[in-house]
Design an enzyme around this catalytic site. Structure first.
Site, PDB file in Angstrom:
ATOM      1  N   ASP A  72       0.831  -1.204   0.000  1.00  0.00           N
ATOM      2  CA  ASP A  72       0.000   0.000   0.000  1.00  0.00           C
ATOM      3  C   ASP A  72       0.867   1.256   0.000  1.00  0.00           C
ATOM      4  O   ASP A  72       1.715   1.426   0.874  1.00  0.00           O
ATOM      5  CB  ASP A  72      -0.902  -0.001   1.240  1.00  0.00           C
ATOM      6  CG  ASP A  72      -1.819   1.199   1.307  1.00  0.00           C
ATOM      7  OD1 ASP A  72      -2.987   1.079   0.881  1.00  0.00           O
ATOM      8  OD2 ASP A  72      -1.377   2.264   1.781  1.00  0.00           O
ATOM      9  N   TYR A  98       2.642  10.144  -0.230  1.00  0.00           N
ATOM     10  CA  TYR A  98       3.766   9.568   0.503  1.00  0.00           C
ATOM     11  C   TYR A  98       5.092   9.932  -0.146  1.00  0.00           C
ATOM     12  O   TYR A  98       6.136   9.855   0.506  1.00  0.00           O
ATOM     13  CB  TYR A  98       3.649   8.044   0.588  1.00  0.00           C
ATOM     14  CG  TYR A  98       2.438   7.512   1.314  1.00  0.00           C
ATOM     15  CD1 TYR A  98       1.564   8.348   2.010  1.00  0.00           C
ATOM     16  CD2 TYR A  98       2.152   6.150   1.310  1.00  0.00           C
ATOM     17  CE1 TYR A  98       0.452   7.846   2.657  1.00  0.00           C
ATOM     18  CE2 TYR A  98       1.047   5.638   1.962  1.00  0.00           C
ATOM     19  CZ  TYR A  98       0.190   6.488   2.628  1.00  0.00           C
ATOM     20  OH  TYR A  98      -0.909   5.981   3.267  1.00  0.00           O
ATOM     21  N   LYS A 135      -3.177   6.012  -4.045  1.00  0.00           N
ATOM     22  CA  LYS A 135      -4.307   6.876  -3.696  1.00  0.00           C
ATOM     23  C   LYS A 135      -4.164   8.251  -4.355  1.00  0.00           C
ATOM     24  O   LYS A 135      -3.049   8.773  -4.483  1.00  0.00           O
ATOM     25  CB  LYS A 135      -4.382   7.053  -2.175  1.00  0.00           C
ATOM     26  CG  LYS A 135      -4.287   5.756  -1.392  1.00  0.00           C
ATOM     27  CD  LYS A 135      -4.289   5.983   0.104  1.00  0.00           C
ATOM     28  CE  LYS A 135      -3.948   4.705   0.855  1.00  0.00           C
ATOM     29  NZ  LYS A 135      -2.500   4.419   0.830  1.00  0.00           N
ATOM     30  N   HIS A 167      -8.063   9.555  -1.367  1.00  0.00           N
ATOM     31  CA  HIS A 167      -7.362   9.520  -0.080  1.00  0.00           C
ATOM     32  C   HIS A 167      -8.171  10.171   1.053  1.00  0.00           C
ATOM     33  O   HIS A 167      -8.235   9.639   2.166  1.00  0.00           O
ATOM     34  CB  HIS A 167      -6.000  10.199  -0.221  1.00  0.00           C
ATOM     35  CG  HIS A 167      -4.978   9.694   0.738  1.00  0.00           C
ATOM     36  ND1 HIS A 167      -3.635   9.697   0.474  1.00  0.00           N
ATOM     37  CD2 HIS A 167      -5.089   9.161   1.979  1.00  0.00           C
ATOM     38  CE1 HIS A 167      -2.970   9.200   1.494  1.00  0.00           C
ATOM     39  NE2 HIS A 167      -3.842   8.871   2.423  1.00  0.00           N
TER      40      HIS A 167
END
Length: 287
Positions: A48, A53, A82, A115
């Protein structure tokens, strides 16, 4: 009792491994590459990540290395990313997802999520923005660029709003679920709608390691507190996404299929209300 890499079935029949490897706060570069590769070596088949990120490139490299070293195929690894908060329009979702595929080095991802439902920059028109983003995601799904689509951090009113225009139902809601923060009403609602509940931050925060009840349970079962948390998540019917960049912890967090918590202990953990704090309110989050 769930077995290693047993799958949940999504609404469309796609199988999703019952535990995943999270990469939130994992730095881009060698750390991302090595931790993801280590996770695949340890047995994880579900990775994931997310646009925000900032590590999609490293995660993709780690996936490819893990596939090669373990003699796997691409279809053996379930990959999630996401759409971030500043991409909530049809056009921005399309361009950002194409960028995600390039960074990951993949032709498709297995699961794509919105998200957050109500980003600060779209707060005056979040419902319309989500509908536009979802429309683009439905196109990706129909084109085979994603195998499943879902949401993250959505509350019931956000889901209800999305369903006004959605042609394809969300298959997953990824939310914060951990000891003492189980969001029972939302979980029940999502299950009624056929969604799988993914549990991010299943260990809560560092506070969980100081909770006396968790120390007692770890001693009772001869397991680490982290393993107790992850096993709790699985027995609650969630899909936990533990993360670490330490090889020993990565391996340890996957070794949760050789024991089972007594039902009284599952309830005891669930009743530790507020022991690790609560989820962020998506309607007031400043991002």
């Amino acid at each position: 009792m769930k077995k290693q890499n047993e799958v949940y079935k999504l609404l469309n029949g796609v199988g999703i491994p019952c535990i995943g490897f999270g990469t939130w706060q994992t730095p881009e570069g060698d750390v991302a590459v090595e931790s993801v590769k280590c996770a695949i070596d340890a047995g994880y088949r579900h990775i994931d990540t997310a646009q925000v990120y900032g590590n999609e490139e490293g995660v993709g490299k780690g996936i490819r290395r893990g596939i090669i070293d373990n003699k796997l195929q691409r279809e053996d690894i379930f990959v999630t990313t996401k759409i971030w908060n500043d991409k909530h329009s049809y056009e921005l979702t399309v361009s950002s997802f194409d960028e995600s595929l390039k960074k990951l080095g993949l032709d498709y991802v297995d699961l794509l999520l919105i998200h957050w439902p109500n980003p600060a920059m779209f707060r005056d028109r979040w419902e319309e923005a989500n509908a536009e983003t979802w429309r683009a995601m439905e196109k990706f799904y129909e084109a085979g660029k994603v195998r499943a689509i879902g949401i993250s951090n959505f509350k019931q009113h956000h889901i209800d709003a999305l369903m006004k225009t959605a042609r394809i139902k969300p298959m997953v809601n990824q939310i914060r679920l951990c000891p003492g923060a189980t969001q029972d009403e939302l979980v029940a609602y999502c299950r009624e709608k056929g969604m799988i509940l993914e549990a991010y931050s299943p260990l809560g925060t560092g506070k969980i390691f100081d909770v006396p009840e968790m120390k007692e349970l770890a001693e009772k079962y001869g397991k680490s507190i982290a393993q107790i948390c992850i096993r709790f998540s699985i027995q609650m019917g969630y899909l936990p996404l533990p993360k670490s960049v330490t090889p020993e912890r990565i391996e340890e967090n996957f070794k949760v299929f050789d024991f089972e918590l007594e039902e009284a202990d599952v309830k005891r953990i669930a009743d530790l209300k507020g022991c690790v704090g609560y989820e962020t309110d998506p309607d007031t989050a400043p991002f």
